[in-house]
Design an enzyme around this catalytic site. Structure first.
Site, PDB file in Angstrom:
ATOM      1  N   SER A 159      -5.751 -11.469  -5.061  1.00  0.00           N
ATOM      2  CA  SER A 159      -4.635 -12.373  -4.735  1.00  0.00           C
ATOM      3  C   SER A 159      -4.793 -13.676  -5.516  1.00  0.00           C
ATOM      4  O   SER A 159      -5.921 -14.115  -5.780  1.00  0.00           O
ATOM      5  CB  SER A 159      -4.674 -12.687  -3.235  1.00  0.00           C
ATOM      6  OG  SER A 159      -3.857 -13.806  -2.951  1.00  0.00           O
ATOM      7  N   GLY A 214       0.822  -1.223   0.000  1.00  0.00           N
ATOM      8  CA  GLY A 214       0.000   0.000   0.000  1.00  0.00           C
ATOM      9  C   GLY A 214       0.843   1.255   0.000  1.00  0.00           C
ATOM     10  O   GLY A 214       0.540   2.214  -0.729  1.00  0.00           O
ATOM     11  N   TYR A 258      -8.794 -16.817   3.570  1.00  0.00           N
ATOM     12  CA  TYR A 258      -8.323 -15.559   2.965  1.00  0.00           C
ATOM     13  C   TYR A 258      -8.636 -15.567   1.462  1.00  0.00           C
ATOM     14  O   TYR A 258      -9.198 -14.611   0.923  1.00  0.00           O
ATOM     15  CB  TYR A 258      -6.816 -15.446   3.224  1.00  0.00           C
ATOM     16  CG  TYR A 258      -6.042 -14.474   2.374  1.00  0.00           C
ATOM     17  CD1 TYR A 258      -6.062 -13.107   2.652  1.00  0.00           C
ATOM     18  CD2 TYR A 258      -5.251 -14.912   1.304  1.00  0.00           C
ATOM     19  CE1 TYR A 258      -5.319 -12.206   1.879  1.00  0.00           C
ATOM     20  CE2 TYR A 258      -4.506 -14.035   0.539  1.00  0.00           C
ATOM     21  CZ  TYR A 258      -4.541 -12.682   0.828  1.00  0.00           C
ATOM     22  OH  TYR A 258      -3.809 -11.801   0.070  1.00  0.00           O
TER      23      TYR A 258
HETATM   24  N1  LIG Z   1       2.260  -9.606   0.226  1.00  0.00           N
HETATM   25  C1  LIG Z   1       1.845 -10.496  -0.675  1.00  0.00           C
HETATM   26  O1  LIG Z   1       2.592 -11.424  -1.053  1.00  0.00           O
HETATM   27  C2  LIG Z   1       0.466 -10.389  -1.270  1.00  0.00           C
HETATM   28  C3  LIG Z   1       0.099 -11.307  -2.263  1.00  0.00           C
HETATM   29  C4  LIG Z   1      -1.167 -11.209  -2.837  1.00  0.00           C
HETATM   30  C5  LIG Z   1      -2.031 -10.204  -2.417  1.00  0.00           C
HETATM   31  N2  LIG Z   1      -1.635  -9.328  -1.441  1.00  0.00           N
HETATM   32  C6  LIG Z   1      -2.585  -8.288  -1.035  1.00  0.00           C
HETATM   33  O2  LIG Z   1      -1.950  -7.026  -1.140  1.00  0.00           O
HETATM   34  C7  LIG Z   1      -2.485  -6.124  -0.163  1.00  0.00           C
HETATM   35  C8  LIG Z   1      -1.375  -5.532   0.660  1.00  0.00           C
HETATM   36  O3  LIG Z   1      -0.682  -6.577   1.289  1.00  0.00           O
HETATM   37  P1  LIG Z   1       0.655  -6.395   2.130  1.00  0.00           P
HETATM   38  O4  LIG Z   1       1.364  -7.697   2.028  1.00  0.00           O
HETATM   39  O5  LIG Z   1       1.328  -5.133   1.769  1.00  0.00           O
HETATM   40  O6  LIG Z   1       0.013  -6.288   3.610  1.00  0.00           O
HETATM   41  P2  LIG Z   1       0.664  -5.755   4.964  1.00  0.00           P
HETATM   42  O7  LIG Z   1       2.111  -6.019   4.981  1.00  0.00           O
HETATM   43  O8  LIG Z   1      -0.136  -6.319   6.087  1.00  0.00           O
HETATM   44  O9  LIG Z   1       0.376  -4.197   4.862  1.00  0.00           O
HETATM   45  C9  LIG Z   1       0.754  -3.345   5.878  1.00  0.00           C
HETATM   46  C10 LIG Z   1      -0.167  -2.156   5.822  1.00  0.00           C
HETATM   47  O10 LIG Z   1      -1.510  -2.576   6.118  1.00  0.00           O
HETATM   48  C11 LIG Z   1      -2.043  -1.741   7.138  1.00  0.00           C
HETATM   49  N3  LIG Z   1      -3.097  -2.465   7.841  1.00  0.00           N
HETATM   50  C12 LIG Z   1      -3.103  -3.768   8.190  1.00  0.00           C
HETATM   51  N4  LIG Z   1      -4.258  -4.071   8.818  1.00  0.00           N
HETATM   52  C13 LIG Z   1      -4.982  -2.937   8.854  1.00  0.00           C
HETATM   53  C14 LIG Z   1      -6.253  -2.607   9.389  1.00  0.00           C
HETATM   54  N5  LIG Z   1      -7.009  -3.509  10.034  1.00  0.00           N
HETATM   55  N6  LIG Z   1      -6.702  -1.332   9.269  1.00  0.00           N
HETATM   56  C15 LIG Z   1      -5.944  -0.405   8.644  1.00  0.00           C
HETATM   57  N7  LIG Z   1      -4.723  -0.660   8.123  1.00  0.00           N
HETATM   58  C16 LIG Z   1      -4.249  -1.915   8.242  1.00  0.00           C
HETATM   59  C17 LIG Z   1      -0.841  -1.418   7.986  1.00  0.00           C
HETATM   60  O11 LIG Z   1      -1.145  -0.303   8.778  1.00  0.00           O
HETATM   61  P3  LIG Z   1      -0.675  -0.254  10.340  1.00  0.00           P
HETATM   62  O12 LIG Z   1       0.803  -0.239  10.252  1.00  0.00           O
HETATM   63  O13 LIG Z   1      -1.251   0.996  10.861  1.00  0.00           O
HETATM   64  O14 LIG Z   1      -1.212  -1.482  10.973  1.00  0.00           O
HETATM   65  C18 LIG Z   1       0.180  -1.125   6.882  1.00  0.00           C
HETATM   66  O15 LIG Z   1      -0.065   0.138   6.308  1.00  0.00           O
HETATM   67  C19 LIG Z   1      -3.493  -6.956   0.648  1.00  0.00           C
HETATM   68  O16 LIG Z   1      -4.780  -6.772   0.137  1.00  0.00           O
HETATM   69  C20 LIG Z   1      -3.034  -8.380   0.414  1.00  0.00           C
HETATM   70  O17 LIG Z   1      -4.087  -9.285   0.587  1.00  0.00           O
HETATM   71  C21 LIG Z   1      -0.422  -9.399  -0.860  1.00  0.00           C
END
Ligand SMILES: NC(=O)c1ccc[n+]([C@@H]2O[C@H](COP(=O)([O-])OP(=O)(O)OC[C@H]3O[C@@H](n4cnc5c(N)ncnc54)[C@H](OP(=O)(O)O)[C@@H]3O)[C@@H](O)[C@H]2O)c1
Length: 299
Positions: free
Chosen positions: A141, A15, A166
């Site tokens: 995803s 994000g 998920y």
């Molecule tokens: N990483 C992967 O391999 C992958 C693969 C496929 C799809 N995705 C999708 O990509 C998107 C981003 O994934 P990511 O891996 O970057 O996730 P992440 O590491 O959990 O992202 C961190 C961010 O999410 C915020 N966040 C988490 N829970 C929250 C909540 N309940 N309310 C508000 N903010 C929240 C955190 O804010 P705080 O610091 O304030 O908690 C931080 O800004 C998601 O939709 C995920 O499903 C990811």
């Protein structure tokens, strides 16, 4: 005229990289997250990327539908008062839970991965329509491929396996995305899904190491499954953010809607089950029952 973008879960991981990409493209970016220090650091980086359009942080826990409602009110009021158009909403929030949890009685991965972005989008439709042409980007995803495809209830019967739950919530959200694109055709609001592929982030580092997140059949193959997870989530978040940035900004997508941008940053065929109208209808019923946008829907 300032173009503004809102990125949920925009203070870290994919994000934040999406927010920086949108700032570089000239958007005034608002990031949403829970932690205000991380929010302040994200705004600093956005401002360093594009000093002409200061970033903004809005605090909200998107696991709480009450907070989603308050956030939508705040964003809508800001745009109504400033006259700025909301050009892009990136629903980037996502989470995977190793253990079954509920939030206000509803299974948590369905809340965070589907009901929360669904509700925020529905509540902001008047703002997005007023600011058209505008775009909604829902982050999907590859885990949709392991999802149970019945949506009679929030959860299917049987044991709880976080990765599959998920994927099922992401499948609900993808079906909603394609359904919404059809619903909004002709309004000037385009709707896209973006699949980031994978990246090393808080989400993947924290949960993909626990064999409990996969079904017993996959658990038997855990060393192989784990290696596959490790390989697919080893890249940088800056690369995984590109599909969202393209969905939000690419001029080749002007006048298009209902398109899925894949990890290779090109349109891909949507996962077939998400195009099933009966599945989309079942998801719509569940969404209206558990995240009502009107008093009538909640009854
Ligand atoms: N990483 C992967 O391999 C992958 C693969 C496929 C799809 N995705 C999708 O990509 C998107 C981003 O994934 P990511 O891996 O970057 O996730 P992440 O590491 O959990 O992202 C961190 C961010 O999410 C915020 N966040 C988490 N829970 C929250 C909540 N309940 N309310 C508000 N903010 C929240 C955190 O804010 P705080 O610091 O304030 O908690 C931080 O800004 C998601 O939709 C995920 O499903 C990811």
């Amino acid at each position: 005229m300032t173009k503004t973008a809102v990125v949920t879960a925009g203070t870290g991981g994919i994000g934040l990289e999406t927010a920086l990409g949108l700032a570089a493209a000239g958007f005034a970016v608002t990031v949403v997250g829970r932690d205000s220090e991380r929010g302040a650091r994200a705004v600093e980086r956005i401002n360093a990327t594009d000093p002409a359009h200061p970033g903004r942080f809005l605090p909200a826990d998107l696991a709480s539908l009450d907070q989603v409602r308050a956030l939508a009110d705040r964003i809508a009021a800001h745009h109504a008062a400033s006259g700025e158009s909301l050009a892009v909403l990136v629903n980037n929030v996502g989470a995977m839970f190793p253990e079954r949890r509920t939030l206000d009685g509803v299974e948590a991965s369905f809340v965070v991965n589907h009901l929360s972005p669904y509700l925020l989008t529905e509540l902001l439709l008047p703002t997005l329509t007023a600011g058209a042409p505008s775009r909604v980007v829902n982050v999907t995803s590859g885990a949709v491929g392991v999802a149970r495809r019945t949506f009679d209830a929030v959860e299917p019967p049987g044991g709880y396996y976080g990765f599959h739950w998920y994927g099922r919530a992401k499948l609900a959200n993808l079906a909603y995305t394609l359904d919404l694109a059809t619903r909004l055709n002709g309004t000037g609001v385009s709707v896209f899904a973006a699949d980031p592929g994978g990246a090393a982030t808080v989400m993947t580092d924290g949960t993909l190491t626990d064999p409990k997140i996969v079904s017993p059949a996959l658990r038997l193959l855990w060393p192989l499954v784990r290696r596959k997870f490790e390989r697919s989530t080893s890249g940088p978040a800056s690369v995984a953010a590109k599909p969202s940035i393209i969905a939000a900004t690419d001029s080749a997508l002007t006048d298009r809607t209902g398109v899925v941008i894949g990890p290779q940053m090109r349109p891909i065929a949507p996962f077939r089950a998400a195009t099933d109208h009966r599945l989309a209808e079942a998801v719509r019923r569940l969404s209206q029952a558990h995240a009502p946008t009107t008093a009538k829907e909640g009854t």
